[in-house]
Design an enzyme around this catalytic site. Sequence first.
Site, PDB file in Angstrom:
ATOM      1  N   LYS A  86      44.632  33.588  42.217  1.00  0.00           N
ATOM      2  CA  LYS A  86      43.420  34.402  42.298  1.00  0.00           C
ATOM      3  C   LYS A  86      42.923  34.358  43.729  1.00  0.00           C
ATOM      4  O   LYS A  86      42.583  33.292  44.249  1.00  0.00           O
ATOM      5  CB  LYS A  86      42.364  33.871  41.340  1.00  0.00           C
TER       6      LYS A  86
ATOM      7  N   ARG B  34      30.944  41.874  39.929  1.00  0.00           N
ATOM      8  CA  ARG B  34      29.778  41.005  40.181  1.00  0.00           C
ATOM      9  C   ARG B  34      28.484  41.769  39.963  1.00  0.00           C
ATOM     10  O   ARG B  34      27.477  41.193  39.577  1.00  0.00           O
ATOM     11  CB  ARG B  34      29.863  40.391  41.584  1.00  0.00           C
TER      12      ARG B  34
ATOM     13  N   LYS C 283      33.724  32.925  48.115  1.00  0.00           N
ATOM     14  CA  LYS C 283      34.413  31.944  47.280  1.00  0.00           C
ATOM     15  C   LYS C 283      35.682  31.416  47.941  1.00  0.00           C
ATOM     16  O   LYS C 283      36.591  30.932  47.263  1.00  0.00           O
ATOM     17  CB  LYS C 283      34.712  32.579  45.913  1.00  0.00           C
TER      18      LYS C 283
ATOM     19  N   GLU D 169      50.658  27.177  43.393  1.00  0.00           N
ATOM     20  CA  GLU D 169      49.719  27.287  42.264  1.00  0.00           C
ATOM     21  C   GLU D 169      50.475  27.518  40.950  1.00  0.00           C
ATOM     22  O   GLU D 169      50.114  26.965  39.909  1.00  0.00           O
ATOM     23  CB  GLU D 169      48.720  28.439  42.497  1.00  0.00           C
TER      24      GLU D 169
ATOM     25  N   LYS E 248      45.786  38.053  40.583  1.00  0.00           N
ATOM     26  CA  LYS E 248      44.544  38.817  40.673  1.00  0.00           C
ATOM     27  C   LYS E 248      44.045  38.862  42.105  1.00  0.00           C
ATOM     28  O   LYS E 248      43.971  37.796  42.725  1.00  0.00           O
ATOM     29  CB  LYS E 248      43.513  38.130  39.784  1.00  0.00           C
TER      30      LYS E 248
ATOM     31  N   SER F  10      38.075  45.232  39.126  1.00  0.00           N
ATOM     32  CA  SER F  10      36.992  46.220  39.097  1.00  0.00           C
ATOM     33  C   SER F  10      36.980  47.143  40.309  1.00  0.00           C
ATOM     34  O   SER F  10      36.718  48.335  40.185  1.00  0.00           O
ATOM     35  CB  SER F  10      35.653  45.490  38.974  1.00  0.00           C
TER      36      SER F  10
ATOM     37  N   TYR G 126      40.602  47.820  33.058  1.00  0.00           N
ATOM     38  CA  TYR G 126      39.467  48.572  32.503  1.00  0.00           C
ATOM     39  C   TYR G 126      39.900  49.963  32.043  1.00  0.00           C
ATOM     40  O   TYR G 126      39.160  50.642  31.350  1.00  0.00           O
ATOM     41  CB  TYR G 126      38.350  48.665  33.554  1.00  0.00           C
TER      42      TYR G 126
HETATM   43  C1  PBG Z   1      34.743  35.075  37.396  1.00  0.00           C
HETATM   44  C2  PBG Z   1      35.560  36.293  37.466  1.00  0.00           C
HETATM   45  C3  PBG Z   1      35.550  37.291  38.455  1.00  0.00           C
HETATM   46  C4  PBG Z   1      36.398  38.291  38.020  1.00  0.00           C
HETATM   47  C5  PBG Z   1      36.925  37.883  36.791  1.00  0.00           C
HETATM   48  N1  PBG Z   1      36.415  36.640  36.478  1.00  0.00           N
HETATM   49  C6  PBG Z   1      34.740  37.414  39.690  1.00  0.00           C
HETATM   50  C7  PBG Z   1      34.868  36.464  40.775  1.00  0.00           C
HETATM   51  O1  PBG Z   1      35.765  35.624  40.810  1.00  0.00           O
HETATM   52  O2  PBG Z   1      34.012  36.518  41.637  1.00  0.00           O
HETATM   53  C8  PBG Z   1      36.634  39.584  38.742  1.00  0.00           C
HETATM   54  C9  PBG Z   1      37.147  40.703  37.914  1.00  0.00           C
HETATM   55  C10 PBG Z   1      37.099  42.059  38.504  1.00  0.00           C
HETATM   56  O3  PBG Z   1      36.720  42.279  39.665  1.00  0.00           O
HETATM   57  O4  PBG Z   1      37.451  42.975  37.756  1.00  0.00           O
HETATM   58  N2  PBG Z   1      35.267  33.899  37.804  1.00  0.00           N
END
Ligand code: PBG
Length: 335
Positions: free
Chosen positions: A196, A206, A225, A241, A256, A282, A321
Amino acid sequence: MDLTYRPRRLRRTHSLRAMVRENLLSPSDFIYPLFVHQGSQEEEIGAMPGAKRWSLDNVLNEVHRAWGLGIRCIVLFPKISEDLKSEDGSECFNENGLIPRAISLIKKELPDMTVMTDVALDPYSCDGHDGIVSKEGIVLNDETIEQLCRQAVVQAQAGADLIGPSDMMDGRVGAIREALDDEGFAPVGIISYTAKYSSAYYGPFREALDSAPRLDTRKVIPKDKSTYQMDPANSREAIIEAQLDEQEGADILMVKPGLAYLDIIYRLREESELPIAAYNVSGEYAMVKAAAQKGWIDERSVVLETLLSFKRAGADLILTYHACDAAGWLRNQLD
Ligand code: PBG
């Protein structure tokens, strides 16, 4: 011209193209994300046209609709009201919280629908981080994992089939596996957000959850993050990982975001025999929607082409989505 090979021979007709097609999309490849909130009405999400925050009353209709389209897995994300957020995110293991209630409703109504969850503190954290932030502004690893284990067990108790740690703390997959086993949930699987990345493509999500890192005058809150999510410049790190997640007992590995990281999907496919999932996030969704609304691209063709690219790169599963739209289009697809 005197050509021996004419690759166009196999592209000449619909039938020939279908016969030699290497990858196919099926609705059972999709994992459909659903946002849930406390309210009684569904709400639109500004940067994610077509996606909604569902109330517990009407989320079941949407799950039925997805099932009818051939979708066999959903994942739940909560928008938590401000008064339930805290520094240690302990609402995440409230047995009567939004997510456990949503899981049990759905499993009661449609037991065969696979329910995946997200494990991380950000929806529950007043600081907007996936872990607990110390006074010095450090996202604490081991202390966070204790919360995540409790969260995973409560989700399993409510009936979740697949637990999805998305937090990127070190060692969380092993700790969650152990916690689930200790509590009698050995059959519950872990779909790990293995690679990720610290990505700007999560912006619209968010907004949907109101979960972005916050500014605070009381303590230093890291603005992004990047001390736990991966550096977009790295690919070898994704292999490390993946190896750790396998050793710790992950059942499925996820990459991701998806689209800007197709090379990572491909590399993990080469390195691991576990199923690989791609998260079409997203921001990727929002870009397609925005361009389609402007009439600049054909949404149906672009979405199906994008989803197919995940399969071609080596993904078995696609969290998207677009899942319901795509499942509907596939049903009517001729070519
Ligand atoms: C939370 C999480 C996130 C997403 C999925 N789970 C956001 C982040 O890590 O800030 C993002 C999903 C998306 O953008 O569709 N840990």
